[in-house]
Design an enzyme around this catalytic site. Structure first.
Site, mmCIF file in Angstrom:
data_model
loop_
_atom_site.group_PDB
_atom_site.id
_atom_site.type_symbol
_atom_site.label_atom_id
_atom_site.label_comp_id
_atom_site.label_asym_id
_atom_site.label_seq_id
_atom_site.Cartn_x
_atom_site.Cartn_y
_atom_site.Cartn_z
ATOM 1 N N HIS A 77 2.945 -4.889 -6.753
ATOM 2 C CA HIS A 77 2.153 -3.819 -6.138
ATOM 3 C C HIS A 77 0.948 -3.443 -7.004
ATOM 4 C CE1 HIS A 77 4.659 -2.356 -2.625
ATOM 5 N NE2 HIS A 77 5.332 -3.388 -3.105
ATOM 6 N N TRP A 194 6.860 -18.971 -2.552
ATOM 7 C CA TRP A 194 7.383 -19.008 -3.928
ATOM 8 C C TRP A 194 7.507 -17.604 -4.510
ATOM 9 C CZ3 TRP A 194 3.406 -23.290 -5.667
ATOM 10 C CH2 TRP A 194 3.704 -24.480 -4.995
#
EC number: 1.11.1.16
Length: 361
Positions: A77, A194
């Site tokens: 984030h 991934w």
């Protein structure tokens, strides 16, 4: 002995010395820190006291628990607040430095708790918020069985401004929207898959507030491929309340499924890469470490940073093997990749079970 013979002998000796030097690599000198531990660069010694502090006082004695999950979420984030067109400093610690702004972004709901937990460590130690966030995330992952040593680079400058809003993908976003946002930050569709290995050791608090700490797979304390398996199973239920924005039906009681994960596991752009992660621990580990390292450098000049990767602990070995949950069979798999068969897996014995919430949530 003639001059020509001497010259030939000298050339032969020189070649022999050169060959010997190539065959026997030089031993790299390591710096010994004040506490006796060693590292490739003396500048990295400052990290060992921080390592000890967070292992004991943030991660509850080097556990792979709630604080690890939240610290890993924070790395993303903070870093994804980066866009060549919209601005943002990337992995610069702005989510801590400007927490009163960024923790109020809708996509950052609930992240204020780990920000509040990490801020005292940043204030206590001589480290920037950007460095601390990525260091704590890398250390946390190393606590999990099957985890990886994410490369860590030291020296990020302090953030100078808050990230713009709307740069963090939401669980209710479409696949095209998510991939476009990640492409803007420099990531391909396979790299998005991934990165989502992080959901192997993750849980949700705010998607359904009635069931905080609900994990995304049945083994949230182990970094494995169960997340990639279980997101491909047919959804049967909502573990808490229904009709939550960004939630899809889950196969197991006590397990929550994000709508975005459900769609990415089935979209033609990502489905085959998603399936390739099933029962492929080396690939999960290698790809996740490389892509996390790339993410941790968003907005940073790597040439000005110091490689301190050797400070990150070695993770415990993987526990258990890839499997279908008890009560499921391969007929429950909603396979979306037509190019290759779904890996042959057996189910745990016994009836269908419930997944407990993550402790400490």
């Amino acid at each position: 002995m003639s001059f020509k013979t001497l010259s030939a002998l000298a050339l032969a000796l020189g070649a022999a010395v050169q060959f010997a030097s190539a065959a026997v690599p030089l031993v790299q000198k390591r710096a010994t820190c004040a506490d006796g531990r060693t590292t490739a660069n003396a500048a990295c010694c400052v990290l060992f006291p921080i390592l000890d502090d967070i292992q004991e006082n943030l991660f509850d004695g080097a556990q792979c628990g709630e604080e690890v999950h939240e610290s890993l979420r924070l790395t993303f984030h903070d870093a994804i607040g980066f866009s060549p067109t919209l601005g943002g400093g990337g992995a610069d610690g702005s989510i801590i430095a400007f927490d009163t702004i960024e923790t109020n972004f809708p996509a950052n709901a609930g992240i204020d708790e780990i920000v509040s937990a990490q801020k005292p460590f940043v204030a206590k130690h001589n480290i920037s918020a950007g460095d601390f966030i990525q260091f704590a995330g890398a250390v946390g992952v190393s606590n999990c069985p099957g985890g990886v040593r994410i490369p860590f680079f030291l020296g990020r400058p302090d953030a100078v401004a808050a990230s713009p809003d709307h740069l963090v993908p939401e669980p209710f976003d479409s696949v095209d929207s998510i991939l476009a946002r990640m492409s803007d930050a420099g990531f391909s569709p396979v790299e998005v898959v991934w990165l989502l290995a992080s959901h192997s050791i993750a849980a949700a608090d705010k998607v359904d507030p009635s069931i905080p700490g609900t994990p995304f797979d049945s083994t949230p304390g182990v970094f494995d491929s169960q997340f990639f398996i279980e997101t491909q199973l047919k959804g049967r239920l909502f573990p808490g309340t229904a009709d939550n924005k960004g939630e899809a039906q889950s196969p197991l009681q006590g397990e929550i499924r994000l709508q975005s994960d459900h769609l990415l596991a089935r979209d033609p752009q990502t489905a085959c890469e998603w399936q390739s992660m099933v029962n492929n621990q080396p690939k999960i580990q290698n790809r996740f470490a490389a892509t996390m390292s790339k993410m941790a450098l968003l907005g940073q000049d790597k040439t000005k940073l110091i490689d301190c990767s050797d400070v990150i602990p070695t993770p415990p070995a993987l526990v258990g093997a890839a499997h279908l949950p008890a009560g499921f069979s391969l007929s429950d798999v909603e396979q979306a990749c037509a190019a290759t068969p779904f890996p042959a897996l057996t189910a745990d014995p016994g009836p269908v079970t419930s997944v407990p919430p993550v402790p400490g949530s």
